[in-house]
Structure formats: C-alpha cells, structure tokens
Design a protein around this motif. Structure first.
Motif, PDB file in Angstrom:
ATOM      1  N   SER A 234      46.134  27.144  46.501  1.00 29.26           N
ATOM      2  CA  SER A 234      45.530  28.091  47.191  1.00 29.26           C
ATOM      3  C   SER A 234      44.282  28.792  45.921  1.00 29.26           C
ATOM      4  O   SER A 234      43.285  29.056  46.100  1.00 29.26           O
ATOM      5  N   PHE A 235      45.023  28.668  44.813  1.00 31.92           N
ATOM      6  CA  PHE A 235      43.953  29.230  43.453  1.00 31.92           C
ATOM      7  C   PHE A 235      43.029  28.201  43.430  1.00 31.92           C
ATOM      8  O   PHE A 235      41.969  28.689  43.005  1.00 31.92           O
ATOM      9  N   ALA A 236      43.472  26.988  43.320  1.00 28.67           N
ATOM     10  CA  ALA A 236      42.130  25.936  43.067  1.00 28.67           C
ATOM     11  C   ALA A 236      41.291  25.981  44.192  1.00 28.67           C
ATOM     12  O   ALA A 236      40.061  26.037  43.727  1.00 28.67           O
ATOM     13  N   LEU A 237      41.599  26.160  45.503  1.00 21.87           N
ATOM     14  CA  LEU A 237      40.659  26.320  46.595  1.00 21.87           C
ATOM     15  C   LEU A 237      39.694  27.533  46.371  1.00 21.87           C
ATOM     16  O   LEU A 237      38.871  27.673  46.574  1.00 21.87           O
ATOM     17  N   ASP A 238      40.492  28.806  45.971  1.00 22.88           N
ATOM     18  CA  ASP A 238      39.619  29.969  45.665  1.00 22.88           C
ATOM     19  C   ASP A 238      38.531  29.652  44.620  1.00 22.88           C
ATOM     20  O   ASP A 238      37.088  30.156  44.814  1.00 22.88           O
ATOM     21  N   ILE A 239      38.908  29.129  43.541  1.00 21.52           N
ATOM     22  CA  ILE A 239      38.114  28.870  42.444  1.00 21.52           C
ATOM     23  C   ILE A 239      36.903  27.731  42.949  1.00 21.52           C
ATOM     24  O   ILE A 239      35.653  28.224  42.775  1.00 21.52           O
ATOM     25  N   GLY A 240      37.272  26.519  43.717  1.00 17.47           N
ATOM     26  CA  GLY A 240      36.405  25.879  44.150  1.00 17.47           C
ATOM     27  C   GLY A 240      35.377  26.480  45.018  1.00 17.47           C
ATOM     28  O   GLY A 240      34.017  26.149  45.075  1.00 17.47           O
ATOM     29  N   LEU A 241      35.936  26.982  45.899  1.00 21.32           N
ATOM     30  CA  LEU A 241      34.941  27.773  46.984  1.00 21.32           C
ATOM     31  C   LEU A 241      34.107  28.770  46.440  1.00 21.32           C
ATOM     32  O   LEU A 241      32.907  28.866  46.859  1.00 21.32           O
ATOM     33  N   TYR A 242      34.460  29.585  45.384  1.00 20.77           N
ATOM     34  CA  TYR A 242      33.732  30.594  44.807  1.00 20.77           C
ATOM     35  C   TYR A 242      32.753  29.841  44.132  1.00 20.77           C
ATOM     36  O   TYR A 242      31.392  30.536  44.179  1.00 20.77           O
ATOM     37  N   ALA A 264      34.243  35.898  50.130  1.00 18.50           N
ATOM     38  CA  ALA A 264      34.340  34.605  51.203  1.00 18.50           C
ATOM     39  C   ALA A 264      35.494  33.673  50.789  1.00 18.50           C
ATOM     40  O   ALA A 264      36.359  33.155  51.367  1.00 18.50           O
ATOM     41  N   ALA A 265      35.514  33.442  49.441  1.00 23.50           N
ATOM     42  CA  ALA A 265      36.368  32.462  48.555  1.00 23.50           C
ATOM     43  C   ALA A 265      37.904  32.875  49.104  1.00 23.50           C
ATOM     44  O   ALA A 265      38.735  32.186  49.230  1.00 23.50           O
ATOM     45  N   ARG A 266      37.998  34.362  48.597  1.00 20.96           N
ATOM     46  CA  ARG A 266      39.254  35.063  48.711  1.00 20.96           C
ATOM     47  C   ARG A 266      39.860  34.819  50.150  1.00 20.96           C
ATOM     48  O   ARG A 266      41.123  34.331  50.278  1.00 20.96           O
ATOM     49  N   VAL A 267      39.217  35.247  51.014  1.00 19.57           N
ATOM     50  CA  VAL A 267      39.441  35.162  52.666  1.00 19.57           C
ATOM     51  C   VAL A 267      39.901  33.817  52.977  1.00 19.57           C
ATOM     52  O   VAL A 267      41.086  33.523  53.596  1.00 19.57           O
ATOM     53  N   LEU A 268      39.133  32.748  52.653  1.00 16.93           N
ATOM     54  CA  LEU A 268      39.352  31.301  53.177  1.00 16.93           C
ATOM     55  C   LEU A 268      40.440  30.712  52.560  1.00 16.93           C
ATOM     56  O   LEU A 268      41.463  30.011  52.967  1.00 16.93           O
TER      57      LEU A 268
END
Length: 348
Positions: A234-242, A264-268
């Motif tokens: 989830s952390f990696a996804l958060d950084i990637g989306l950000y 947006a990144a944190r919600v997803l």
C-alpha cells in the motif's frame, strides 16, 4: 471422564514405545497412534503395538504432517463413535510425562468444556536457547494476533473435549501450523482455555523434534507477515500514484497539485489496503468494517503527527525523521491489533 490418548508418530523410536507401555500400565483404555508415513523400516514397530487391545494404529501412506495426523485421529474418534468424552494429544519423543498427562486428565474432569494446555516453564536452565527464544517471540505475536495470553503456545500436550472436534476438523493446516491455528480459533469461538503447569523436559537439546524453524514459523506467523506485506504494498502504491498524479496535474493546477495528488493517492492506496486486509490477511469483516477502518486511519494519522510534533518541539528538538520512524513503527503494530480485534472482527 473417558479419555483417549492421541500420539502422532513419525519415525518412532524406543521413547515412543516406552510412553505406550506406560499408558497401558496406567489403564488408559484408548490409545490411538497415527503412523504418519514413517517408511517401511518402522513397520515392525506399529505391528508390535497393534497386539495390545488398548492400542489402535492409523496409517498414512506417506508423511502428511502433524496437523493431518491429528485430524486423522479426530475423524476416527467421531466416525467410529469411540466412547470417550475427551482426547489428550501428546508428542512421541518422550518429552511428556505420564504424571503430566494425568494432570491434564484431572483438569478435564473439572473443566469439561475447556481446552486444557500443558504449560512448560521456559525460564528453566535446561531449555535450549532456540526453544526459549522461539516461545517468547511466538507468545508476543500470538497475543498480538489473537488477543489471547498464553504461557506456552507450542505445547503438544493438550486436552480437547470431544464436542469441539468437529470445529477443529474445519481448521486449516496440515503440519505444525495447525496446532497454532487451533489455539487461534479458541477465543473467536468462545471456547475457554485452561493451562496446567507441566515438567519441562528436553532430551538431547530437542534434536528429535521434526519442527522446521523457517518453514513452520512462516505458517505460524504468516498473518502478521501478510499484514506487513499489505502495508508495504500500500505504501508503494501510494508513492507510485502520488508520482503519477504529480506528473499529470502539475501543469493543470500548479498551486494545488501537491494537495490533490496527496489526497487522491492516499484514498486509492488505503482502499487497496482495506480490501487486501479484509479478504486476504484477516479473512473476515462486515459492512461496518470500512467505516471502522477509516476511523482508525484518521486516529493513527492524528496520533502520528501529534506525537512527532510533541516529541520534537517539547523534548528533543532534533531527529524528526528518526522520531517519525519510531512512532509509526509502534502505530503499525497498534494498527494490527485494532484491525484484528475491532475493524475486521468476526461478527456474531
């Protein structure tokens, strides 16, 4: 209370035979030995003990693990309507004494609905380091994972009322992890637990044990490991989306792009974390769990920011990055406990 003794046996030796002889001499009427595929050279051992009317031998064609051996014995007792009220499981390596089995049997008479566990004293000097360290570490993780406090999570000397055997047959696990899974199921199913202090016996530094630390520890601790992997993903996804949102929104909204990208990144990423935890880590949860999840997330975020701010400004005045890591590590463990006990709890 009529009690059956269950002995899962893989490559038995003279210590296992000595246990069986003691049990027969002590008038235990039902002794069930499970041959867990111990190869042809051990066939004569099982043929010899079959001669005793008190002994029933069940066979696996190949080694399937201690958990499966226990289930085989449970199936036999229920399918054959063996006239017993409870069963006592013991190990075949001579580390459980007859006097302690009798203690378990006596407590089962007093507490006929409870699971009775033999608890060893791990402060004893004779306990090998790997066993002492492993038990302490497992106790902590088991308490975090289930909310149950036990002295000895790895004991093989256990008393089970027959009424609970159908439930135990439904629990996952084929090898050593099965015993831990059974313990983890007790509180969730409102089954009381009693501990009885037993002798701490380790023969030859416990080298006869078939417990494989790496393989079997993974199965025992995997819920906590999965929780960690879920958090890391989830952390990696958060950084990637950000990073992705920054790339696309920087030109369109130069003044607000960081705020938009962060939200947006944190919600997803949090939605991803919620669904993984609900369906893969804890495997349960109700319609209320999403609301509880975000209440917990908001609380953790506020505590993290407030704690780091307080520690930095009021006490230390330096090391804000280190403080953030330490605080969030504690909150990570706290989050696991709360998600297990409240967010994804089993609903009645």
């Amino acid at each position: 209370m009529e009690t059956a003794i269950i002995i899962p046996s893989y490559k038995p030796d003279e210590k296992c035979r000595a246990i069986i002889d003691e049990l027969i001499a002590s008038k235990f009427p039902h002794i069930i030995v499970v041959d867990d595929g111990g190869e042809e050279e051990f066939a004569s051992f099982f043929e010899d003990i079959k001669a005793f009317p008190e002994v029933t031998v069940l066979h696996h064609a190949k080694n399937q693990g201690k958990g499966r051996a226990l289930k085989t014995a449970f199936h036999y007792i229920l399918n054959e309507n063996v006239p017993v009220d409870g069963v006592i499981t013991i190990d075949a390596d001579g580390q459980h004494l007859l006097s302690d089995m009798l203690k378990i049997a006596e407590r089962m008479k007093q507490k006929p609905d409870a699971v009775i566990l033999g608890a060893r004293d791990f402060s004893h000097k004779a306990v090998p380091f790997r066993s002492r360290f492993g038990n302490r570490f497992t106790r902590v993780l088991f308490r975090l994972s289930t909310g149950t406090v036990l002295t000895d999570t790895q004991t093989g000397l256990r008393g089970f009322p027959v009424q609970h055997l159908p439930l135990f047959l439904s629990i996952k696990g084929e090898r050593f992890e099965y015993e831990m899974n059974v313990l983890g199921s007790l509180k969730a199913n409102n089954i009381p637990i009693e501990e009885v202090e037993i002798e701490t016996v380790y023969l030859n530094e416990n080298k006869s044990s078939h417990f494989h630390p790496l393989r079997d520890s993974f199965h025992i601790y995997k819920i906590f490991l999965l929780y960690g992997l879920s958090g890391g993903a989830s952390f990696a996804l958060d950084i990637g989306l950000y990073s992705l949102f920054i790339y696309f929104w920087k030109e369109d909204a130069p003044e607000m792009f960081i705020i938009f990208a962060t939200i947006a990144a944190r919600v997803l990423s949090s939605l991803f974390n919620y669904f993984v935890n609900r369906h893969k880590v804890f495997g349960q949860g109700s319609s209320k769990s999403l609301i509880r999840y975000y209440v917990l997330a908001a609380f953790i975020m506020a505590v993290s920011a407030g704690s780091v701010h307080l520690l930095y400004n009021e006490w230390l005045g330096r090391g804000e990055v280190v403080l953030k890591v330490l605080v969030d590590t504690i909150l990570f463990i706290f989050g696991f406990v709360v998600q297990r006990a409240w967010v994804f709890r089993k609903e009645e």
